[in-house]
Design a protein around this motif. Structure first.
Motif, PDB file in Angstrom:
ATOM      1  N   VAL A 163      31.070  38.277  75.204  1.00  0.00           N
ATOM      2  CA  VAL A 163      30.491  37.219  74.422  1.00  0.00           C
ATOM      3  C   VAL A 163      29.109  37.888  73.614  1.00  0.00           C
ATOM      4  O   VAL A 163      28.528  37.403  72.698  1.00  0.00           O
ATOM      5  N   LYS A 164      28.325  39.030  74.375  1.00  0.00           N
ATOM      6  CA  LYS A 164      27.351  39.667  73.712  1.00  0.00           C
ATOM      7  C   LYS A 164      27.855  40.879  72.991  1.00  0.00           C
ATOM      8  O   LYS A 164      27.025  41.430  72.322  1.00  0.00           O
ATOM      9  N   GLY A 165      29.017  41.171  72.952  1.00  0.00           N
ATOM     10  CA  GLY A 165      29.583  42.329  72.095  1.00  0.00           C
ATOM     11  C   GLY A 165      30.380  43.090  72.676  1.00  0.00           C
ATOM     12  O   GLY A 165      30.095  43.591  73.901  1.00  0.00           O
ATOM     13  N   ASP A 166      31.283  43.778  72.208  1.00  0.00           N
ATOM     14  CA  ASP A 166      32.040  45.125  72.401  1.00  0.00           C
ATOM     15  C   ASP A 166      31.262  46.189  71.623  1.00  0.00           C
ATOM     16  O   ASP A 166      31.322  46.305  70.684  1.00  0.00           O
ATOM     17  N   LYS A 167      30.424  47.061  72.509  1.00  0.00           N
ATOM     18  CA  LYS A 167      29.517  47.779  71.916  1.00  0.00           C
ATOM     19  C   LYS A 167      30.052  49.355  71.449  1.00  0.00           C
ATOM     20  O   LYS A 167      30.922  49.585  72.599  1.00  0.00           O
ATOM     21  N   ARG A 168      29.983  49.739  70.482  1.00  0.00           N
ATOM     22  CA  ARG A 168      30.475  51.077  70.007  1.00  0.00           C
ATOM     23  C   ARG A 168      29.185  51.836  70.340  1.00  0.00           C
ATOM     24  O   ARG A 168      28.116  51.637  69.558  1.00  0.00           O
ATOM     25  N   VAL A 169      29.294  52.873  71.289  1.00  0.00           N
ATOM     26  CA  VAL A 169      28.280  53.871  71.699  1.00  0.00           C
ATOM     27  C   VAL A 169      28.826  55.324  70.958  1.00  0.00           C
ATOM     28  O   VAL A 169      29.699  55.653  71.453  1.00  0.00           O
ATOM     29  N   LEU A 170      28.124  55.821  69.950  1.00  0.00           N
ATOM     30  CA  LEU A 170      28.632  57.021  69.569  1.00  0.00           C
ATOM     31  C   LEU A 170      27.964  57.948  70.027  1.00  0.00           C
ATOM     32  O   LEU A 170      26.687  58.042  70.352  1.00  0.00           O
ATOM     33  N   VAL A 171      28.560  59.109  70.305  1.00  0.00           N
ATOM     34  CA  VAL A 171      28.134  60.508  71.033  1.00  0.00           C
ATOM     35  C   VAL A 171      28.504  61.608  70.101  1.00  0.00           C
ATOM     36  O   VAL A 171      29.593  61.785  69.721  1.00  0.00           O
ATOM     37  N   VAL A 221      26.357  43.817  65.258  1.00  0.00           N
ATOM     38  CA  VAL A 221      24.671  44.013  65.297  1.00  0.00           C
ATOM     39  C   VAL A 221      24.387  45.193  65.979  1.00  0.00           C
ATOM     40  O   VAL A 221      24.890  45.411  67.257  1.00  0.00           O
ATOM     41  N   ALA A 222      23.612  45.976  65.399  1.00  0.00           N
ATOM     42  CA  ALA A 222      23.083  47.139  66.048  1.00  0.00           C
ATOM     43  C   ALA A 222      21.980  46.858  66.833  1.00  0.00           C
ATOM     44  O   ALA A 222      21.217  45.786  66.747  1.00  0.00           O
ATOM     45  N   GLN A 223      21.915  47.598  67.956  1.00  0.00           N
ATOM     46  CA  GLN A 223      20.942  47.290  68.896  1.00  0.00           C
ATOM     47  C   GLN A 223      20.762  48.572  69.875  1.00  0.00           C
ATOM     48  O   GLN A 223      21.441  49.539  69.772  1.00  0.00           O
ATOM     49  N   PRO A 224      19.573  48.803  70.407  1.00  0.00           N
ATOM     50  CA  PRO A 224      19.224  49.926  71.217  1.00  0.00           C
ATOM     51  C   PRO A 224      20.110  50.061  72.388  1.00  0.00           C
ATOM     52  O   PRO A 224      20.500  49.254  72.914  1.00  0.00           O
ATOM     53  N   ASP A 262      22.371  51.305  58.127  1.00  0.00           N
ATOM     54  CA  ASP A 262      21.879  50.238  57.469  1.00  0.00           C
ATOM     55  C   ASP A 262      21.017  49.288  58.220  1.00  0.00           C
ATOM     56  O   ASP A 262      19.835  48.855  57.710  1.00  0.00           O
ATOM     57  N   GLN A 263      21.278  49.077  59.391  1.00  0.00           N
ATOM     58  CA  GLN A 263      20.561  47.968  60.187  1.00  0.00           C
ATOM     59  C   GLN A 263      19.149  48.792  61.053  1.00  0.00           C
ATOM     60  O   GLN A 263      18.275  47.885  61.274  1.00  0.00           O
ATOM     61  N   LEU A 302      26.504  49.680  68.028  1.00  0.00           N
ATOM     62  CA  LEU A 302      26.980  48.532  67.322  1.00  0.00           C
ATOM     63  C   LEU A 302      27.703  47.643  68.116  1.00  0.00           C
ATOM     64  O   LEU A 302      28.639  47.995  68.715  1.00  0.00           O
ATOM     65  N   ALA A 303      27.149  46.375  68.476  1.00  0.00           N
ATOM     66  CA  ALA A 303      27.470  45.378  69.394  1.00  0.00           C
ATOM     67  C   ALA A 303      28.639  44.421  68.330  1.00  0.00           C
ATOM     68  O   ALA A 303      28.092  43.874  67.375  1.00  0.00           O
ATOM     69  N   ARG A 304      29.781  44.755  68.505  1.00  0.00           N
ATOM     70  CA  ARG A 304      30.811  43.806  67.617  1.00  0.00           C
ATOM     71  C   ARG A 304      31.040  42.389  68.574  1.00  0.00           C
ATOM     72  O   ARG A 304      31.703  42.604  69.487  1.00  0.00           O
TER      73      ARG A 304
END
Length: 315
Positions: free
Chosen positions: A205-213, A243-246, A295-296, A223-225
């Protein structure tokens, strides 16, 4: 430098979000020359190097005509400074054949990113097996009995095909087990195909996060989807909100554990999917989300990638 992108047809690009387009744009901004082809354009004949019929292109500012073709001709892949394999899944037999052609081009002197053998060795669902300490409980099987036992243990599960993309074919079965048998039969083709089953992670519910390396180093933002409405899938292709997040401490720990290992194998760019501190997939074929994060947040992901690409060529 001269870069060749092996990708989907240019006419199908959605340039407002396409990661390959953002790579091309940054490369051209630095003065590099760009060409493109589709996997169908790759050819090999005994006594000759691997070639492709390519389109030499220049990017423009017009969103409706964002590129123009300067020339179309057949070129040996080893004549490029780098060949970037950016074909979207499915990871099917034709994709594998393309990696073999690209690997032959490597033997002839081409630099291919991501490395073709590494693409074959790290199928995106199954690659997590090597890093099981970072994953949610997971089962890979053809057996309907094994699926039922896994469900009995974990109660709330996700089932998915091994060759899916963009959230395709993903099912959730809760504690009541409703339609578990039918879903299993549909996905495993009555035992003919292997599937993946994972314990449901409520933090979706907080997102499926894409972490790029990139080059073994994590991009500082994910990017939390986030799933919308009654949807359980966060994938952007399934309507998720990006939603982009640290990066969290957990995200960073996973990226720092896996990134350098896979970079050393020739995977310059990977995308880790993380839900609630658990690794669920490792994307190696054509990881996305460059433009959304840039962008974000203002962090220039394409520039980080081209920096790493240039460094890998000069190394």
């Amino acid at each position: 430098m001269n870069f060749l992108f092996v990708a989907d047809p240019l006419e199908l690009f959605k340039i407002y979000k396409d990661t390959t387009f953002s790579m091309m744009r940054e490369a051209q901004r630095r003065g590099h020359r760009i060409a493109a082809c589709v996997p169908q354009d790759l050819n090999w004949q005994r006594g000759r190097p691997v070639t492709a019929v390519v389109r030499e292109i220049v990017l423009g500012a017009d969103k409706n005509a964002w590129f123009r073709t300067e020339a179309t001709h057949e070129v040996a892949l080893h004549e490029y400074d780098a060949v970037l394999m950016r074909k979207d899944p499915p990871f099917d037999a034709e994709y594998i054949y393309a990696t073999h052609l690209l690997e032959q081009a490597e033997r002839e002197g081409a630099t291919v990113v991501n490395k073709p053998r590494a693409l074959r060795d790290h199928p995106e669902k199954l690659a997590i097996m090597e890093f099981a300490e970072h994953t949610t409980p997971t089962l890979v099987t053809r057996s309907a009995d094994a699926v039922r036992a896994f469900h009995a243990e974990h109660q709330d599960i996700i089932l998915k095909p091994l060759d899916g993309m963009g959230g395709m074919g993903i099912f959730r079965v809760k504690a009541d087990g409703l339609n578990l048998g039918s879903i299993t039969e549909t996905l495993n083709k009555n035992g003919a195909q292997t599937i993946m089953v994972q314990r449901f992670v409520p933090d979706i519910v907080k997102g499926d996060k894409r972490v790029l390396v990139i080059g073994g180093k994590p991009v500082p933002y994910s990017l939390a989807r986030i799933p919308q409405g009654t949807e359980v899938r966060g994938n952007l292709a399934a309507g998720g909100l990006g939603v982009a997040q640290p990066l969290t401490k957990e995200d960073l720990a996973i990226a720092e554990a896996i990134g350098p290992v896979l970079a050393a194998r020739g995977l310059l760019l990977i995308g880790l999917d993380v839900i609630g501190g658990s690794l669920t997939e490792i994307n190696v074929t054509s990881p996305t989300c460059f433009q959304e994060i840039t962008d974000q947040t203002g962090f220039d992901v394409p520039a980080m990638f081209i920096d790493a690409l240039e460094a890998s060529i000069k190394a």
